[in-house]
Design a protein around this motif. Structure first.
Motif, short mmCIF file in Angstrom:
data_model
loop_
_atom_site.label_atom_id
_atom_site.label_comp_id
_atom_site.label_asym_id
_atom_site.label_seq_id
_atom_site.Cartn_x
_atom_site.Cartn_y
_atom_site.Cartn_z
N HIS A 148 0.83 -1.20 0.00
CA HIS A 148 0.00 0.00 0.00
C HIS A 148 0.87 1.25 0.00
O HIS A 148 0.93 1.98 0.98
N GLY A 149 1.55 1.49 -1.09
CA GLY A 149 2.24 2.76 -1.23
C GLY A 149 3.74 2.70 -1.42
O GLY A 149 4.41 3.73 -1.33
N GLU A 161 4.54 4.88 -4.32
CA GLU A 161 4.15 6.25 -4.00
C GLU A 161 5.15 6.89 -3.03
O GLU A 161 5.55 8.04 -3.21
N ARG A 162 5.56 6.15 -2.02
CA ARG A 162 6.54 6.68 -1.06
C ARG A 162 7.87 7.01 -1.72
O ARG A 162 8.53 7.97 -1.37
#
Length: 141
Positions: free
Chosen positions: A85-86, A89-90
């Motif tokens: 979950h990410g 993105e991170r």
């Protein structure tokens, strides 16, 4: 320096470790429930399915995880969530540079190690519970 292909491969290997850990926790809980309710002697698929639907809750309430083991599993679940979950993105635009991809690989290696070790512990626990179940079930008819 890591290529995109190497980065994607490492992400896949790390995701596999996370899924192995999750699957093993589910198996461990189902084994504990089976022992408690005698499903390994007289199967009850409907109740077993309900047990699987409550995996994390059941593990905390019935697994009696204490101390370091509880911390390790909780940390592994957080690692799994950070991965799934990410992660991209991170890391944002790091994938665009050699140095950025190398940093992403370091993060993936750390996540993989944590998830893989948690899976190994959960797997050993499942093996022990399975042996108890087989012993309790007695010889095959």
């Amino acid at each position: 320096m890591a290529t995109r292909e190497e980065l994607y491969a490492k992400f896949g290997i790390t995701a596999e470790a996370g899924q192995l850990f999750e699957t093993e926790l589910g198996t461990l809980i189902l084994c504990c429930q089976a022992l408690e309710h005698g499903w390994h002697v007289a199967p009850d698929g409907e109740k077993a399915r309900a047990a699987l639907d409550e995996i994390l809750h059941t593990l905390k309430s019935r697994g009696r995880l204490e101390g370091d083991l509880e911390k390790r599993f909780a940390s592994a679940l957080k690692a799994r969530n950070r991965l799934n979950h990410g992660f991209y993105e991170r890391h944002n635009f790091k994938i665009q540079t050699d140095e950025g991809r190398d940093a992403m690989m370091v993060d993936l290696e750390s996540l993989h190690e944590e998830l893989f070790q948690a899976w190994r512990i959960a797997s050993a626990m499942t093996s022990l519970v399975s042996e108890i179940m087989l012993h309790d079930a007695g010889p095959a008819p």
